[in-house]
Write a protein that holds these residues in place. Structure first.
Motif, mmCIF file in Angstrom:
data_model
loop_
_atom_site.group_PDB
_atom_site.id
_atom_site.type_symbol
_atom_site.label_atom_id
_atom_site.label_comp_id
_atom_site.label_asym_id
_atom_site.label_seq_id
_atom_site.Cartn_x
_atom_site.Cartn_y
_atom_site.Cartn_z
ATOM 1 N N TYR A 1 0.836 -1.197 0.000
ATOM 2 C CA TYR A 1 0.000 0.000 0.000
ATOM 3 C C TYR A 1 0.875 1.254 0.000
ATOM 4 O O TYR A 1 0.625 2.213 -0.752
ATOM 5 C CB TYR A 1 -0.923 0.014 1.215
ATOM 6 C CG TYR A 1 -1.681 1.313 1.370
ATOM 7 C CD1 TYR A 1 -2.884 1.524 0.704
ATOM 8 C CD2 TYR A 1 -1.162 2.357 2.140
ATOM 9 C CE1 TYR A 1 -3.559 2.734 0.812
ATOM 10 C CE2 TYR A 1 -1.824 3.570 2.257
ATOM 11 C CZ TYR A 1 -3.024 3.750 1.596
ATOM 12 O OH TYR A 1 -3.681 4.953 1.680
ATOM 13 N N LEU A 2 1.897 1.279 0.813
ATOM 14 C CA LEU A 2 2.745 2.462 0.934
ATOM 15 C C LEU A 2 3.533 2.717 -0.344
ATOM 16 O O LEU A 2 3.787 3.879 -0.704
ATOM 17 C CB LEU A 2 3.701 2.301 2.118
ATOM 18 C CG LEU A 2 3.013 2.200 3.492
ATOM 19 C CD1 LEU A 2 4.027 1.862 4.574
ATOM 20 C CD2 LEU A 2 2.287 3.494 3.823
ATOM 21 N N ALA A 3 3.903 1.653 -1.059
ATOM 22 C CA ALA A 3 4.606 1.823 -2.325
ATOM 23 C C ALA A 3 3.706 2.492 -3.363
ATOM 24 O O ALA A 3 4.182 3.258 -4.216
ATOM 25 C CB ALA A 3 5.085 0.470 -2.842
ATOM 26 N N GLU A 4 2.414 2.238 -3.277
ATOM 27 C CA GLU A 4 1.472 2.803 -4.250
ATOM 28 C C GLU A 4 0.989 4.194 -3.863
ATOM 29 O O GLU A 4 0.833 5.074 -4.719
ATOM 30 C CB GLU A 4 0.274 1.869 -4.412
ATOM 31 C CG GLU A 4 -0.725 2.340 -5.460
ATOM 32 C CD GLU A 4 -1.841 1.343 -5.702
ATOM 33 O OE1 GLU A 4 -2.782 1.671 -6.467
ATOM 34 O OE2 GLU A 4 -1.782 0.228 -5.116
ATOM 35 N N TYR A 5 0.744 4.412 -2.537
ATOM 36 C CA TYR A 5 0.118 5.668 -2.113
ATOM 37 C C TYR A 5 1.063 6.596 -1.344
ATOM 38 O O TYR A 5 0.688 7.716 -1.009
ATOM 39 C CB TYR A 5 -1.106 5.363 -1.249
ATOM 40 C CG TYR A 5 -2.215 4.702 -2.022
ATOM 41 C CD1 TYR A 5 -3.137 5.458 -2.745
ATOM 42 C CD2 TYR A 5 -2.337 3.313 -2.045
ATOM 43 C CE1 TYR A 5 -4.158 4.856 -3.462
ATOM 44 C CE2 TYR A 5 -3.347 2.702 -2.765
ATOM 45 C CZ TYR A 5 -4.253 3.474 -3.467
ATOM 46 O OH TYR A 5 -5.266 2.867 -4.184
ATOM 47 N N GLY A 6 2.247 6.141 -1.031
ATOM 48 C CA GLY A 6 3.205 6.977 -0.331
ATOM 49 C C GLY A 6 3.118 6.827 1.182
ATOM 50 O O GLY A 6 2.119 6.344 1.725
ATOM 51 N N VAL A 7 4.178 7.257 1.863
ATOM 52 C CA VAL A 7 4.261 7.165 3.323
ATOM 53 C C VAL A 7 3.874 8.517 3.919
ATOM 54 O O VAL A 7 4.486 9.538 3.588
ATOM 55 C CB VAL A 7 5.686 6.785 3.771
ATOM 56 C CG1 VAL A 7 5.767 6.734 5.301
ATOM 57 C CG2 VAL A 7 6.090 5.443 3.172
ATOM 58 N N PRO A 8 2.873 8.574 4.787
ATOM 59 C CA PRO A 8 2.514 9.847 5.413
ATOM 60 C C PRO A 8 3.621 10.314 6.358
ATOM 61 O O PRO A 8 4.200 9.518 7.097
ATOM 62 C CB PRO A 8 1.226 9.520 6.179
ATOM 63 C CG PRO A 8 1.301 8.048 6.431
ATOM 64 C CD PRO A 8 2.010 7.472 5.245
ATOM 65 N N ASN A 9 3.912 11.610 6.332
ATOM 66 C CA ASN A 9 4.951 12.181 7.189
ATOM 67 C C ASN A 9 4.377 12.986 8.345
ATOM 68 O O ASN A 9 5.114 13.351 9.266
ATOM 69 C CB ASN A 9 5.870 13.081 6.361
ATOM 70 C CG ASN A 9 6.643 12.296 5.313
ATOM 71 O OD1 ASN A 9 7.256 11.270 5.625
ATOM 72 N ND2 ASN A 9 6.598 12.766 4.075
ATOM 73 N N HIS A 10 3.080 13.261 8.294
ATOM 74 C CA HIS A 10 2.422 14.063 9.326
ATOM 75 C C HIS A 10 0.985 13.554 9.450
ATOM 76 O O HIS A 10 0.400 13.083 8.460
ATOM 77 C CB HIS A 10 2.417 15.541 8.933
ATOM 78 C CG HIS A 10 1.964 16.456 10.033
ATOM 79 N ND1 HIS A 10 0.624 16.699 10.287
ATOM 80 C CD2 HIS A 10 2.685 17.174 10.942
ATOM 81 C CE1 HIS A 10 0.533 17.530 11.309
ATOM 82 N NE2 HIS A 10 1.763 17.829 11.732
ATOM 83 N N PRO A 11 0.393 13.611 10.651
ATOM 84 C CA PRO A 11 -0.990 13.132 10.798
ATOM 85 C C PRO A 11 -1.975 13.747 9.804
ATOM 86 O O PRO A 11 -2.907 13.068 9.352
ATOM 87 C CB PRO A 11 -1.331 13.530 12.241
ATOM 88 C CG PRO A 11 -0.012 13.449 12.949
ATOM 89 C CD PRO A 11 0.986 13.959 11.946
ATOM 90 N N HIS A 12 -1.783 14.997 9.412
ATOM 91 C CA HIS A 12 -2.691 15.619 8.450
ATOM 92 C C HIS A 12 -2.615 14.947 7.085
ATOM 93 O O HIS A 12 -3.575 15.015 6.293
ATOM 94 C CB HIS A 12 -2.399 17.114 8.319
ATOM 95 C CG HIS A 12 -2.850 17.916 9.505
ATOM 96 N ND1 HIS A 12 -4.154 17.909 9.966
ATOM 97 C CD2 HIS A 12 -2.159 18.749 10.333
ATOM 98 C CE1 HIS A 12 -4.264 18.703 11.026
ATOM 99 N NE2 HIS A 12 -3.062 19.217 11.274
ATOM 100 N N ASP A 13 -1.493 14.284 6.786
ATOM 101 C CA ASP A 13 -1.366 13.573 5.513
ATOM 102 C C ASP A 13 -2.355 12.417 5.402
ATOM 103 O O ASP A 13 -2.664 11.963 4.289
ATOM 104 C CB ASP A 13 0.055 13.033 5.339
ATOM 105 C CG ASP A 13 1.091 14.139 5.240
ATOM 106 O OD1 ASP A 13 0.703 15.285 4.963
ATOM 107 O OD2 ASP A 13 2.292 13.841 5.442
#
Length: 309
Positions: free
Chosen positions: A181-193
């Protein structure tokens, strides 16, 4: 418990109290009878005899339910206390080196009970053949006094109470997702992400759609719209493993999957304070061999679990 009769009458008041408690807790004459291995007519006669002796109506009866009256509730509380003290007094006679025997009732959260408590219960029963255990695995706070529970495992801060608490570890409330999932949608860096991600909400862990985090010792709330809401933690775990989205669970629930690389913890710097885990038990004037032996074993075993440290 099977109660004996003598000359058509119940032998003592303790027997009548025991029958009343069983009926009140089951909210049913037939349910109380099954619990005590008695016939429903015998239970009905016992309750009538008790009410006649006390000259008080203890139960309201209809064709659909049985409920304790206001005076009946007061008597129920006293009866539970008296029966518990008698049980403790009998346990005390066993002695500190005696073999525990009888019934033990315990409670724990569902997944916690499955993962950590059941192995201890099996070991306990194998060690003490004269013991029987009733395990209530529920994702709600059980009132141990009202529901007749001897031992409880509780996650989170404890309110003031008369229960004895032994701390055995701590856990964290964590965010996680699969590497796919993270490879497709990216890793959130902040809770607002997280507002840009697919969210899976497990109502047992995070009942609100407003998730709380901590940033530089300040509370931070993020309102989210889950794509999937599930009532079980197992369901949230399975959806995360399948690569559907980001979910929030207790650290012990996903420890195995994090270790194996199937899930990845997110935003660890924004986690709230760890939650303590306690073993609770009712401590009376007499020491109970059956309770003491289980508490000693479960504390020892749970303190050995890496996922709870």
């Amino acid at each position: 418990m099977v109660l004996k009769r003598k000359k058509g009458k119940y032998m003592d008041r303790l027997d009548l109290m025991t029958i009343f408690v069983a009926v009140a807790e089951a909210e049913s004459f037939s349910g109380g009878a099954r619990r005590l291995a008695m016939s429903p007519p015998a239970v009905t006669r016992a309750i009538s005899a008790l009410e006649s002796r006390l000259a008080v109506k203890l139960l309201d009866r209809t064709t659909r339910y049985v409920r304790v009256t206001e005076l009946g509730q007061r008597y129920l509380d006293d009866a539970r206390r008296i029966i518990a003290e008698v049980d403790e007094a009998e346990d005390a006679l066993v002695g500190i080196n005696g073999t525990p025997k009888g019934q033990l009732t315990l409670t724990a959260p569902v997944l916690f009970g499955k993962m950590f408590v059941m192995p201890v219960v099996v070991e306990y029963l194998q060690r003490y053949p004269s013991m029987d255990v009733s395990a209530l695995f529920l994702d709600r706070v059980v009132n141990m006094m009202e529901e007749g529970v001897d031992v409880g495992i509780r996650v989170g801060e404890l309110p003031d109470s008369s229960l004895k608490a032994v701390r055995i570890g701590q856990i964290r409330r964590v965010l996680c997702a699969s590497p796919q999932y993270l490879a497709e949608y990216g890793v959130p860096n902040h809770p607002h992400d997280l507002q840009q991600h697919r969210i899976v909400a497990a109502t047992g862990v995070t009942p609100s759609v407003e998730w709380k985090f901590w940033q530089e010792q300040q509370a931070l709330s993020v309102r989210l719209r889950p794509r999937l809401t599930v009532t079980t933690n197992d369901g949230a775990i399975e959806s995360a493993l399948a690569g559907f989205g980001v979910t929030r669970l207790m650290s012990y629930q996903i420890a195995h999957f994090v270790e194996s690389g199937q899930l990845q913890i997110l935003l660890p710097d924004f986690e709230s304070a760890p939650l303590p885990i306690h073993v609770l038990h009712r401590e009376g004037r007499h020491k109970s061999a059956r309770v003491r032996s289980f508490v000693d074993l479960v504390v020892e075993r749970l303190r050995q679990e890496k996922a709870l440290s």
